[in-house]
Design a protein around this motif. Structure first.
Motif, PDB file in Angstrom:
ATOM      1  N   UNK A 133       0.669  -1.130   0.009  1.00 18.84           N
ATOM      2  CA  UNK A 133       0.024  -0.189   0.111  1.00 18.84           C
ATOM      3  C   UNK A 133       0.873   1.371   0.066  1.00 18.84           C
ATOM      4  N   UNK A 134       0.766   2.148  -0.941  1.00 19.05           N
ATOM      5  CA  UNK A 134       1.469   3.551  -1.192  1.00 19.05           C
ATOM      6  C   UNK A 134       0.470   4.509  -0.963  1.00 19.05           C
ATOM      7  N   UNK A 135       0.821   5.429   0.130  1.00 15.81           N
ATOM      8  CA  UNK A 135      -0.210   6.486   0.623  1.00 15.81           C
ATOM      9  C   UNK A 135       0.449   7.758  -0.097  1.00 15.81           C
ATOM     10  N   UNK A 136      -0.475   8.850  -0.611  1.00 19.61           N
ATOM     11  CA  UNK A 136       0.236  10.030  -0.686  1.00 19.61           C
ATOM     12  C   UNK A 136       0.848  10.649   0.561  1.00 19.61           C
ATOM     13  N   UNK A 137       1.664  11.831   0.482  1.00 20.94           N
ATOM     14  CA  UNK A 137       2.235  12.805   1.314  1.00 20.94           C
ATOM     15  C   UNK A 137       1.138  13.122   2.483  1.00 20.94           C
ATOM     16  N   UNK A 138      -0.141  13.447   1.954  1.00 22.71           N
ATOM     17  CA  UNK A 138      -1.333  14.071   2.675  1.00 22.71           C
ATOM     18  C   UNK A 138      -1.905  12.778   3.345  1.00 22.71           C
ATOM     19  N   UNK A 139      -1.690  11.579   3.158  1.00 22.32           N
ATOM     20  CA  UNK A 139      -2.252  10.479   3.756  1.00 22.32           C
ATOM     21  C   UNK A 139      -3.757  10.259   3.156  1.00 22.32           C
ATOM     22  N   UNK A 140      -4.044  10.983   2.356  1.00 22.86           N
ATOM     23  CA  UNK A 140      -5.521  10.780   1.934  1.00 22.86           C
ATOM     24  C   UNK A 140      -5.753   9.369   1.225  1.00 22.86           C
ATOM     25  N   UNK A 141      -6.622   8.660   1.750  1.00 22.90           N
ATOM     26  CA  UNK A 141      -6.715   7.123   1.457  1.00 22.90           C
ATOM     27  C   UNK A 141      -7.333   7.209  -0.162  1.00 22.90           C
ATOM     28  N   UNK A 142      -7.889   8.125  -0.603  1.00 24.44           N
ATOM     29  CA  UNK A 142      -8.822   8.055  -1.853  1.00 24.44           C
ATOM     30  C   UNK A 142      -7.629   8.237  -2.845  1.00 24.44           C
ATOM     31  N   UNK A 143      -6.549   8.778  -2.613  1.00 21.58           N
ATOM     32  CA  UNK A 143      -5.425   8.907  -3.451  1.00 21.58           C
ATOM     33  C   UNK A 143      -4.190   7.664  -3.407  1.00 21.58           C
TER      34      UNK A 143
END
Length: 365
Positions: free
Chosen positions: A39-49
């Motif tokens: 699982x790779x999360x964006x820097x803002x930790x928004x799960x939708x992305x």
């Protein structure tokens, strides 16, 4: 993000791969079997992305559940919640995969066909060739169309089908061996009416404001990022069980524009009236009119990121704005983070990075 301890309890074989907590790799366990997942999360930790990568075997098992998993990525508040949902869906998928290899008795088919005839074929939108998956449609009292997907196992009607719906809350079916699809359908209709006020509120927001995110909201989505103007927006999180109450509001934009709005919201909070619509309450408390698609062009408030020169980046819109009133340039959080990390003059304190705006050189975080 939710604590790593809670994630470790739910998925002990899924481990962080970096200090930022944006990459996880390991195994997801279901029915005594381990499945490789990343699982790779964006820097803002928004799960939708977020990006979910898995083995071909797991991908094959979850193939028919991609839509529901995408919805859950948009609606779950943190990674722990999503992993709980993912494990639940995987359990269902594994059970249904096993059921495909279990011979179904003639009584199964005769019972299912009888139930569908009593329910009415006009309510059926899909039945697979093995008669193990059925999709039913329903209309709520406001004319909104809804679907429920039923995954039946070989022991139906002794055991209930698994039900997949596009709801912001869990749909739990009450079932007894003598029940039928009609009982599930009636419970589905009752659940639709219980969520009527929530969907009324969200539909009014979608129809009368300019929603920046999500671009195509599902019925399970509880958040809306609403444009206000001047690169300012408000992210509204509505409680589906109490849609007439004051929602959680998070303002995005330059401080000199956002701070007065925060003050108005705090000062006028006592004026919230559950007897009027959520949107009208927000207008009254903030003392503003939200721009709508009918009166404004997208270019009036939706500016491209000053770093990547795009409006949408992997589904995300610019949500960071330079605080200098003379600048006000918007950026994607991921773009700005990468820019600031590359500056020799930038410095970091805990999870906050400080550096200069690419346009006006003012120090920003």
């Amino acid at each position: 993000m939710a604590g790593s301890g809670a994630l470790l309890r739910q998925c002990p074989l899924l481990l962080p791969q970096n200090r930022e907590g944006t990459a996880y790799e390991g195994f997801l366990t279901a029915q005594g079997r381990d499945f490789h997942i990343r699982i790779l999360l964006p820097m803002d930790f928004q799960l939708k992305n977020a990006r979910v990568e898995c083995s071909w075997h797991l991908k094959k098992i979850l193939h028919g559940y991609r839509h529901i998993l995408k919805q859950r990525l948009h609606s779950c508040p943190d990674l722990v919640s999503f992993m709980v949902e993912l494990k639940t869906v995987l359990e269902i998928a594994l059970k249904n995969t096993q059921d495909l290899h279990i011979p179904r008795p003639p009584e199964y088919y005769s019972c299912l066909v009888r139930d569908l005839e009593i329910l009415g074929w006009n309510k059926v939108t899909f039945v697979d060739t093995g008669l193990s998956t059925v999709k039913l449609k329903a209309e709520d009292s406001c004319g909104r169309q809804h679907l429920i997907t039923l995954k039946l196992n070989a022991k139906y009607p002794t055991e209930p089908p698994d039900c997949l719906v596009d709801f912001p809350v869990q749909f739990a079916v009450s079932w007894m061996p003598q029940n039928s699809l009609i009982d599930i359908y009636n419970q589905f209709l009752a659940a639709l009416e219980s969520l009527k006020e929530f969907w009324d509120a969200m539909d009014e927001i979608d129809g009368k404001t300019w929603v920046l995110e999500p671009e195509n909201p599902t019925r399970s989505a509880t958040t809306r990022r609403i444009a206000i103007g001047n690169n300012v927006s408000v992210n509204v999180e509505v409680d589906p069980q109490h849609p007439t109450m004051l929602p959680e509001c998070y303002f995005l934009g330059a401080d000199h524009v956002v701070n007065p709005l925060r003050i108005k919201l705090n000062n006028n909070m006592h004026l919230w009236d559950p007897e009027i619509s959520l949107l009208q309450n927000l207008k009254d408390l903030l003392e503003i009119d939200f721009p709508s698609r009918a009166v404004l062009e997208k270019s009036d408030f939706a500016k491209d990121c000053g770093i990547c020169y795009a409006y949408r980046l992997e589904g995300a819109t610019p949500d960071q704005v330079c605080n200098d009133p003379r600048c006000g340039q918007p950026f994607h959080q991921a773009c700005l983070y990468e820019w600031l990390q590359g500056l020799p003059s930038s410095r970091q304190s805990f999870n906050v990075i400080f550096g200069e705006c690419p346009y006006c050189n003012k120090v920003r975080t």
